[in-house]
Design a protein around this motif. Structure first.
Motif, PDB file in Angstrom:
ATOM      1  N   ILE A  32       0.849  -1.189   0.000  1.00 36.08           N
ATOM      2  CA  ILE A  32       0.000   0.000   0.000  1.00 36.08           C
ATOM      3  C   ILE A  32       0.887   1.242   0.000  1.00 36.08           C
ATOM      4  O   ILE A  32       1.769   1.380   0.860  1.00 36.08           O
ATOM      5  N   LYS A  33       0.624   2.137  -0.939  1.00 32.21           N
ATOM      6  CA  LYS A  33       1.375   3.406  -0.979  1.00 32.21           C
ATOM      7  C   LYS A  33       0.878   4.289   0.149  1.00 32.21           C
ATOM      8  O   LYS A  33      -0.341   4.495   0.273  1.00 32.21           O
ATOM      9  N   VAL A  34       1.790   4.789   0.963  1.00 33.42           N
ATOM     10  CA  VAL A  34       1.384   5.711   2.036  1.00 33.42           C
ATOM     11  C   VAL A  34       2.204   6.994   1.958  1.00 33.42           C
ATOM     12  O   VAL A  34       3.326   7.001   1.456  1.00 33.42           O
ATOM     13  N   LYS A  35       1.591   8.064   2.516  1.00 31.32           N
ATOM     14  CA  LYS A  35       2.334   9.321   2.656  1.00 31.32           C
ATOM     15  C   LYS A  35       3.074   9.266   3.996  1.00 31.32           C
ATOM     16  O   LYS A  35       2.917   8.311   4.765  1.00 31.32           O
ATOM     17  N   ALA A  36       3.819  10.320   4.291  1.00 29.00           N
ATOM     18  CA  ALA A  36       4.622  10.313   5.527  1.00 29.00           C
ATOM     19  C   ALA A  36       3.748  10.189   6.779  1.00 29.00           C
ATOM     20  O   ALA A  36       4.203   9.704   7.820  1.00 29.00           O
ATOM     21  N   ASP A  37       2.468  10.597   6.675  1.00 27.00           N
ATOM     22  CA  ASP A  37       1.577  10.471   7.849  1.00 27.00           C
ATOM     23  C   ASP A  37       0.854   9.120   7.868  1.00 27.00           C
ATOM     24  O   ASP A  37      -0.085   8.928   8.627  1.00 27.00           O
ATOM     25  N   MET A  38       1.260   8.202   6.994  1.00 27.97           N
ATOM     26  CA  MET A  38       0.702   6.852   6.893  1.00 27.97           C
ATOM     27  C   MET A  38      -0.723   6.845   6.352  1.00 27.97           C
ATOM     28  O   MET A  38      -1.455   5.868   6.522  1.00 27.97           O
ATOM     29  N   SER A  39      -1.129   7.934   5.710  1.00 26.43           N
ATOM     30  CA  SER A  39      -2.445   7.933   5.070  1.00 26.43           C
ATOM     31  C   SER A  39      -2.330   7.238   3.719  1.00 26.43           C
ATOM     32  O   SER A  39      -1.279   7.263   3.077  1.00 26.43           O
TER      33      SER A  39
END
Ligand code: NAP
Length: 314
Positions: free
Chosen positions: A261-268
């Motif tokens: 799963i691709k996540v941003k730095a905030d794990m969203s």
């Protein structure tokens, strides 16, 4: 009633998310498909973990149990159910599980590790019939091998570590590998070569025999075609694992390949309200360790908290 957050996966990352969600008093349900503690506890319960800080060495199952206990003590519910669907609703999500249960939640954290997987099999006569009757693909408890004659098949780190894990208790351990050199790390190869494990290179098991239990393994040298028969009490085939089908593509989340799963730095993730952490996430510089998964879990929980409190959260 809708939970504030449902965490899919009860390994170190998911359980850490549960512990931290409770520090924010979020109502929390953790759903785990295989074993409390996740893959760590399922795959190699009695193997030692050497890289979890503050434990110089700890058995994987014990570490998994401590994580689970901590999550439960903090007030998270932990249930053994496989999640088959995460459906987006107008507000929140519906999570469906294999036993047919449905749960409503305002946010989701996906922490399913490498997903569910099954062992690769040799595909030789006797293997299917004797599975569970002396033929296994992982070690549930190294103490079961006391005074046993064990044949281990494979040449990767997993097979070598299994052979090393049981050699002290077993009567005899024979490691059968199809090539002339191991695929495993030098550290494991050196330990095997220094141990009493008998190593058969260029060797292939061609059949397993027995009645109610495995009794014999037929092994061929693939250069000379010389045949040897081994009297055995146990056979552990460890030639890798393959993932079972993943439900992820159905859940509408942006993925990296089929399983990450691709996540941003905030794990969203790409879906508002769904966050992720642990071995299942992908971002530049991602490293698959227990501690990094736990760190990502804390970030995911704080993001869930902000998401649930919006727009009041500054
Ligand atoms: P692996 O590295 O893929 O090794 C599988 C082994 O099984 C190979 O030696 C392969 O032989 C052999 N094999 C495959 N198919 C076979 C067949 N049909 N018949 C006979 N032999 C067969 O799998 P793994 O050991 O599970 O390790 C997976 C990954 O996890 C690796 O990257 C490994 O380094 C890592 N790992 C790390 C640790 C650790 O850090 N402590 C512990 C365990 C695993 P060939 O070599 O001839 O292909």
């Amino acid at each position: 009633m809708a939970y504030d957050v449902i965490i899919v996966g009860g390994g170190p990352a998911g359980l850490t998310a549960g512990i931290y969600a409770r520090t924010r008093k979020l109502s929390t349900l953790i759903l785990e498909a295989q074993a409390p503690g996740g893959q760590l506890a399922w795959l190699y319960p009695t193997k030692s973990v050497y890289d979890y800080p503050s434990y110089i060495a700890v058995e994987a199952r014990e570490l998994g149990q401590m994580f689970t206990l901590h999550a439960r003590e903090s007030g998270a519910q932990v249930a053994m159910e496989e999640v088959v669907e995460v459906q987006r609703l107008k507000s929140g999500f519906k999570v469906r599980t294999r036993p047919g249960n449905e749960y409503d939640t305002r946010a989701v954290i996906l922490a399913m590790g490498m997903g569910l997987f099954e062992p690769k099999r040799l595909g030789i006569p006797g293997e299917v019939e004797l599975e569970g009757h002396g033929v296994d693909y992982r070690v549930r408890d190294r103490h079961e091998f006391k005074d046993q004659r064990v044949l281990v098949v494979g040449g990767g780190d997993s097979a070598l570590e299994i052979a090393l894990e049981i050699v002290a208790a077993a009567k005899q351990v024979t490691l059968v590998h199809r090539r002339g050199e191991f695929r495993a790390m030098e550290k494991n190869v050196e330990a095997v070569l220094k141990s009493p494990i008998e190593v058969l290179y260029n060797a292939e098991v061609t059949s397993l025999e027995g009645d109610d239990r495995v009794r014999r393994a037929v092994v061929y040298d693939n250069r000379t075609l010389k045949k040897r028969e081994f009297e055995v009490d146990r056979v552990i085939v460890n030639i890798g694992f393959q993932p079972t089908a993943t439900p992820l593509p159905r859940w509408g989340i942006e993925l990296e390949g089929e399983r990450l799963i691709k996540v941003k730095a905030d794990m969203s993730t790409s879906v508002p309200g769904i966050f992720a952490c642990g071995d299942i996430v992908s971002y530049p510089g991602k490293d698959k360790r227990i501690v990094t998964g736990c760190g990502e879990a804390v970030t995911a929980v704080m993001s869930v908290y902000r998401y649930l409190k919006a727009p009041y959260w500054a």
